[in-house]
Design a protein around this motif. Structure first.
Motif, PDB file in Angstrom:
ATOM      1  N   ASP A   7       4.279   9.756   9.343  1.00 38.67           N
ATOM      2  CA  ASP A   7       4.162   8.502  10.089  1.00 38.67           C
ATOM      3  C   ASP A   7       3.505   8.728  11.447  1.00 38.67           C
ATOM      4  O   ASP A   7       2.796   7.851  11.951  1.00 38.67           O
TER       5      ASP A   7
ATOM      6  N   LEU B 296      -0.183   8.751  10.766  1.00 35.57           N
ATOM      7  CA  LEU B 296      -0.696   7.405  10.518  1.00 35.57           C
ATOM      8  C   LEU B 296      -0.755   6.591  11.801  1.00 35.57           C
ATOM      9  O   LEU B 296      -1.680   5.786  11.994  1.00 35.57           O
TER      10      LEU B 296
ATOM     11  N   LYS C  61       0.451  11.003  -2.852  1.00 33.59           N
ATOM     12  CA  LYS C  61       1.839  10.672  -2.547  1.00 33.59           C
ATOM     13  C   LYS C  61       1.934   9.546  -1.526  1.00 33.59           C
ATOM     14  O   LYS C  61       2.807   8.673  -1.629  1.00 33.59           O
ATOM     15  N   TYR C  62       1.053   9.569  -0.527  1.00 31.29           N
ATOM     16  CA  TYR C  62       1.129   8.586   0.561  1.00 31.29           C
ATOM     17  C   TYR C  62       0.007   7.555   0.501  1.00 31.29           C
ATOM     18  O   TYR C  62      -0.234   6.855   1.478  1.00 31.29           O
ATOM     19  N   TYR C  63      -0.641   7.435  -0.636  1.00 33.44           N
ATOM     20  CA  TYR C  63      -1.789   6.536  -0.757  1.00 33.44           C
ATOM     21  C   TYR C  63      -1.408   5.086  -0.429  1.00 33.44           C
ATOM     22  O   TYR C  63      -2.060   4.430   0.400  1.00 33.44           O
ATOM     23  N   ASP C  64      -0.359   4.584  -1.049  1.00 30.30           N
ATOM     24  CA  ASP C  64       0.043   3.194  -0.821  1.00 30.30           C
ATOM     25  C   ASP C  64       0.449   2.967   0.625  1.00 30.30           C
ATOM     26  O   ASP C  64       0.140   1.920   1.214  1.00 30.30           O
ATOM     27  N   ARG C  65       1.143   3.948   1.205  1.00 27.08           N
ATOM     28  CA  ARG C  65       1.576   3.784   2.591  1.00 27.08           C
ATOM     29  C   ARG C  65       0.372   3.765   3.531  1.00 27.08           C
ATOM     30  O   ARG C  65       0.332   2.980   4.490  1.00 27.08           O
ATOM     31  N   MET C  66      -0.622   4.609   3.279  1.00 25.98           N
ATOM     32  CA  MET C  66      -1.818   4.620   4.126  1.00 25.98           C
ATOM     33  C   MET C  66      -2.537   3.281   4.068  1.00 25.98           C
ATOM     34  O   MET C  66      -2.962   2.740   5.101  1.00 25.98           O
ATOM     35  N   ARG C  67      -2.689   2.740   2.874  1.00 20.66           N
ATOM     36  CA  ARG C  67      -3.374   1.452   2.733  1.00 20.66           C
ATOM     37  C   ARG C  67      -2.582   0.339   3.410  1.00 20.66           C
ATOM     38  O   ARG C  67      -3.157  -0.545   4.052  1.00 20.66           O
ATOM     39  N   GLU C  68      -1.268   0.391   3.287  1.00 19.99           N
ATOM     40  CA  GLU C  68      -0.423  -0.652   3.860  1.00 19.99           C
ATOM     41  C   GLU C  68      -0.422  -0.601   5.382  1.00 19.99           C
ATOM     42  O   GLU C  68      -0.558  -1.629   6.055  1.00 19.99           O
ATOM     43  N   VAL C  69      -0.291   0.600   5.943  1.00 24.01           N
ATOM     44  CA  VAL C  69      -0.185   0.755   7.395  1.00 24.01           C
ATOM     45  C   VAL C  69      -1.535   0.582   8.072  1.00 24.01           C
ATOM     46  O   VAL C  69      -1.653  -0.097   9.097  1.00 24.01           O
TER      47      VAL C  69
END
Length: 348
Positions: A116, A119, A151-159
């Motif tokens: 985090d 990001l 692993k963090y693909y969705d979180r990167m796109r969301e944030v």
């Protein structure tokens, strides 16, 4: 990348006594889809490097940037390699408060457990990209590789709310290594005790070769071509092992603290060397006396000697610490710095 010193060039004899960057400029013929002008590039070492980041525990992560004095085009990519232990970030920026042309490649790293923080930093880049790079926030694109890219693909796109392009880790590694081997002089070298750094000449005929990738674990890859490769072996003992064991053996809390301790350490205090066994070199099979025969090989012998000395002195009473041979002043048998260096050599 090297600075503009003038050297006798062992890589290209016809370029002898010319600036190293001239050899680089003349050698790069296939710069790829993201074109970077590397003419006159050099590593920044003047106190103006990328501001240090914190890993969350107060330990700084200093970096050394690459100055690109002649690059003028917009670079809208931010590259991130998210491994099991560390996330490595690279981005381009113009020179702050300067009218000079060009800019620099900035390098940062974050602990993956604190993704985090990484990001949040990219989010700041997105907000400041017009000032830093000349492009708008909407033009920012994230190029991601490593296991964390999935692993963090969705979180990167969301944030971040930007396009995230995932690239295969091994293909990126092989393409990058091939580029260095075939295109860049004074970058790829061999190492031995008699010749610590011998630069290899760039050449086109490089396959097959064995690629040993040391990350959190270790993979050994047989590379037969740009996209022809097979994993033929590996080990679970890698950077993650170093991090885990040193967190148990020493008081270090971060990866950088562990590397700093290893730099100050003396592995010969805990490692058994060829010279400890033979008293000299074992020249018949090419082993120098300084070659490590057994990592941590002196520990048991010295620990047992310390225990024997304690028994001869009447033993340890109520947890008293021994200060006999093999013990440090704080009661530990071996220095944390020495153990750090020994384990680093063992893992690499």
């Amino acid at each position: 990348m090297a600075g503009r010193e003038t050297l006798a060039n062992p890589v290209h004899p016809n370029l002898a006594f010319q600036p190293v960057t001239h050899a680089i400029d003349k050698t790069i013929t296939k710069p790829g889809t993201v074109r970077i002008n590397v003419e006159g590039a050099f590593i920044v070492d003047d106190g103006t490097a990328t501001p240090e980041t914190s890993d969350g525990d107060g330990a700084p992560n200093p970096t050394r940037d690459i100055r690109l004095p002649h690059h003028t085009a917009v670079v809208s990519h931010v590259a991130v390699d998210i491994g099991g232990s560390l996330a490595k970030l690279v981005y381009f920026s113009r020179e702050p408060n300067s009218k000079e042309l060009g800019g620099r490649l900035n390098f940062l790293k974050f602990e993956t457990d604190r993704i985090d923080h990484c990001l949040e930093f990219i989010q700041q880049l997105k907000s400041n990209y017009l000032r830093l790079n000349g492009s708008g926030p909407g033009e920012l694109c994230i190029m991601a590789t490593g296991g964390g890219a999935y692993k963090y693909y969705d979180r990167m796109r969301e944030v971040l709310e930007v396009e995230v392009l995932r690239e295969d880790e091994m293909e990126c590694l092989i393409i990058g290594l091939d580029f260095f081997i075939t295109e860049i002089p004074r970058e790829v070298f061999t190492h031995s005790e008699s010749d610590p750094m011998h630069f290899a000449e760039p050449r086109a005929d490089i396959y097959p070769y064995l690629l040993v990738n040391i990350g959190s674990g270790v993979s050994m890859i047989k590379v037969a071509g740009p996209k022809q490769y097979d994993r033929i072996g590996g080990t679970s003992l890698g950077g993650g092992t170093l991090w885990g064991l040193l967190s148990l053996l020493t008081g270090a809390r971060t990866f950088d603290e562990m590397l700093a301790m290893a730099e100050r350490g003396d592995n010969t205090a805990v490692d058994m060397l060829v010279g400890d066994i033979y008293g000299t070199d074992y020249g018949k099979i090419g082993l120098a006396s300084s070659t490590i025969a057994s990592s941590f090989g002196k520990v048991f012998k010295m620990k047992r000697q310390a225990e024997n000395d304690a028994e001869d002195d009447g033993g340890l009473v109520n947890g008293d610490r021994a200060h006999s041979r093999g013990h440090t002043e704080d009661g530990r048998t071996f220095r944390a710095e020495d153990m750090s260096r020994s384990l680093l050599y063992a893992i690499r």
